[in-house]
Design an enzyme around this catalytic site. Structure first.
Site, PDB file in Angstrom:
ATOM      1  CB  SER A  62      -0.850   0.008   1.271  1.00  0.00           C
ATOM      2  OG  SER A  62      -1.455   1.270   1.482  1.00  0.00           O
ATOM      3  CE1 TYR A 111      -4.456  -2.055   5.080  1.00  0.00           C
ATOM      4  CE2 TYR A 111      -3.217  -0.041   4.661  1.00  0.00           C
ATOM      5  CZ  TYR A 111      -3.965  -1.111   4.202  1.00  0.00           C
ATOM      6  OH  TYR A 111      -4.212  -1.236   2.847  1.00  0.00           O
TER       7      TYR A 111
HETATM    8  P1  NAD Z   1     -11.389  -6.172  -0.167  1.00  0.00           P
HETATM    9  O1  NAD Z   1     -11.992  -6.109   1.188  1.00  0.00           O
HETATM   10  O2  NAD Z   1     -12.194  -5.809  -1.357  1.00  0.00           O
HETATM   11  O3  NAD Z   1     -10.791  -7.629  -0.422  1.00  0.00           O
HETATM   12  C1  NAD Z   1     -10.054  -8.295   0.548  1.00  0.00           C
HETATM   13  C2  NAD Z   1      -9.971  -9.750   0.159  1.00  0.00           C
HETATM   14  O4  NAD Z   1      -9.242 -10.426   1.189  1.00  0.00           O
HETATM   15  C3  NAD Z   1     -11.340 -10.438   0.085  1.00  0.00           C
HETATM   16  O5  NAD Z   1     -11.291 -11.426  -0.925  1.00  0.00           O
HETATM   17  C4  NAD Z   1     -11.477 -11.075   1.466  1.00  0.00           C
HETATM   18  O6  NAD Z   1     -12.353 -12.191   1.475  1.00  0.00           O
HETATM   19  C5  NAD Z   1     -10.040 -11.499   1.673  1.00  0.00           C
HETATM   20  N1  NAD Z   1      -9.715 -11.734   3.070  1.00  0.00           N
HETATM   21  C6  NAD Z   1      -9.897 -10.930   4.150  1.00  0.00           C
HETATM   22  N2  NAD Z   1      -9.466 -11.543   5.252  1.00  0.00           N
HETATM   23  C7  NAD Z   1      -8.995 -12.750   4.869  1.00  0.00           C
HETATM   24  C8  NAD Z   1      -8.422 -13.847   5.553  1.00  0.00           C
HETATM   25  N3  NAD Z   1      -8.261 -13.847   6.891  1.00  0.00           N
HETATM   26  N4  NAD Z   1      -8.081 -14.950   4.837  1.00  0.00           N
HETATM   27  C9  NAD Z   1      -8.271 -14.987   3.489  1.00  0.00           C
HETATM   28  N5  NAD Z   1      -8.807 -13.979   2.806  1.00  0.00           N
HETATM   29  C10 NAD Z   1      -9.163 -12.886   3.481  1.00  0.00           C
HETATM   30  O7  NAD Z   1     -10.068  -5.289  -0.048  1.00  0.00           O
HETATM   31  P2  NAD Z   1      -9.104  -4.651  -1.148  1.00  0.00           P
HETATM   32  O8  NAD Z   1      -9.242  -3.193  -1.028  1.00  0.00           O
HETATM   33  O9  NAD Z   1      -9.251  -5.310  -2.462  1.00  0.00           O
HETATM   34  O10 NAD Z   1      -7.694  -5.013  -0.491  1.00  0.00           O
HETATM   35  C11 NAD Z   1      -6.826  -5.986  -1.023  1.00  0.00           C
HETATM   36  C12 NAD Z   1      -5.408  -5.644  -0.597  1.00  0.00           C
HETATM   37  O11 NAD Z   1      -5.050  -4.380  -1.128  1.00  0.00           O
HETATM   38  C13 NAD Z   1      -5.212  -5.544   0.909  1.00  0.00           C
HETATM   39  O12 NAD Z   1      -3.964  -6.096   1.276  1.00  0.00           O
HETATM   40  C14 NAD Z   1      -5.216  -4.049   1.156  1.00  0.00           C
HETATM   41  O13 NAD Z   1      -4.502  -3.696   2.299  1.00  0.00           O
HETATM   42  C15 NAD Z   1      -4.538  -3.570  -0.108  1.00  0.00           C
HETATM   43  N6  NAD Z   1      -4.784  -2.168  -0.425  1.00  0.00           N
HETATM   44  C16 NAD Z   1      -6.037  -1.694  -0.620  1.00  0.00           C
HETATM   45  C17 NAD Z   1      -6.205  -0.349  -0.924  1.00  0.00           C
HETATM   46  C18 NAD Z   1      -7.563   0.244  -1.180  1.00  0.00           C
HETATM   47  O14 NAD Z   1      -7.641   1.477  -1.282  1.00  0.00           O
HETATM   48  N7  NAD Z   1      -8.602  -0.522  -1.319  1.00  0.00           N
HETATM   49  C19 NAD Z   1      -5.111   0.494  -1.004  1.00  0.00           C
HETATM   50  C20 NAD Z   1      -3.845  -0.030  -0.782  1.00  0.00           C
HETATM   51  C21 NAD Z   1      -3.697  -1.363  -0.495  1.00  0.00           C
END
Ligand code: NAD
Length: 260
Positions: free
Chosen positions: A142, A155
């Protein structure tokens, strides 16, 4: 480009992980999906993305906070497809609270899911990649792997940690056909961020659209969300021959957030 390869994408039933899984399937990689919630919808989307290349899609519901589940996930992936060639460590959760009020169990869960899971998948997948002479490890960190924000101690700590893990893995594999890199998105409008938009709407008594503008305006100079599709294309590049000597980077796609 990725025909015959297998990609394991953790947390790929939603958001960024699903976007990356679809982009890799479009390039011909077989996909192992993982994550909670609805599986049939994401599976159908990935199958459709990879239909021309005839990709196969498997699913394992490992809880990425549990090392024993992760061992089972890696065994299952190898049983299904012979090997994991591309590992995308994407599963992640968020919780916001000041550090002195941060619930201890949330801290432990965030460190386990957002950081330690990548250590476990990497240690289990790397030997197979090294003996095959080719592999790609992509850690979805991130912009919070590069800079801090208030209320996000666990985080930010986990994301800085995964950037460190990325560098060490890249150095240890530097003379091999295996690369390891991190992707650092800014705001992406997934369910994880929608919760933060909802909190802003409530806090300021404004509409969803206005809350999105406030959120972007605080951090992201482009005033645009990065999309899962854009992040999928970045992952495809890192898997391409042109990406073969990109090693140990933390590559932000953040609308200028970390440039400030
Ligand atoms: P999201 O909530 O849409 O998806 C998260 C995914 O992880 C889902 O498929 C969920 O079922 C799965 N998950 C959650 N806990 C879990 C566990 N214990 N075991 C297995 N699967 C699990 O979130 P996202 O925004 O797509 O985030 C995905 C990644 O991207 C994360 O690591 C997040 O930190 C990172 N990220 C997101 C953003 C953003 O703005 N959305 C920005 C930077 C980084």
């Amino acid at each position: 480009m990725l025909n015959g390869k297998t990609a394991l994408v953790t947390g790929s039933t939603s958001g960024i992980g699903l976007g990356i899984a679809k982009a890799l399937a479009r390039q011909g990689a077989n996909i192992v999906l993982n994550g909670f919630g609805d599986v049939d919808g994401p599976r159908a989307e990935v199958l459709e993305a990879g239909a021309q290349a005839g990709v196969r899609v498997a699913y394992h519901g490992a809880d990425m906070g549990r090392p024993a589940d992760i061992e089972d996930l890696l065994r299952y992936s190898t049983d299904q497809f012979g090997r994991v060639d591309i590992l995308v460590n994407n599963a992640g959760i968020q919780h916001v609270a000041p550090v002195h009020e941060f619930p201890v169990e949330k801290w432990d869960a965030i460190l386990a899911i957002n950081l330690s899971s990548a250590f476990h998948t990497t240690r289990l997948a790397l030997p197979g990649m090294l003996s095959a002479g080719w592999g790609r490890i992509i850690n979805v960190a991130s912009v919070h792997g590069l800079v801090g924000s208030t209320q996000k101690s666990a985080y930010v700590a986990a994301k800085h940690g995964i950037v460190g893990l990325t560098k060490v893995t890249a150095l240890e594999t530097a003379t091999t056909g295996v690369t390891c890199n991190a992707i650092c998105p800014g705001w992406v409008l997934t369910p994880l961020v929608q919760k933060q938009v909802d909190a802003k709407a409530e806090q300021h008594g404004v509409s969803n659209e206005e809350a999105q503008r406030i959120l972007l305006g605080e951090k992201e100079p482009s005033m645009q969300f990065t999309t899962p599709e854009e992040l999928g294309e970045l992952a495809v590049f890192l898997c391409s021959p042109a990406g073969g000597n990109v090693r140990g980077v933390a590559w932000n796609m953040d609308g200028g957030w970390a440039a400030q």
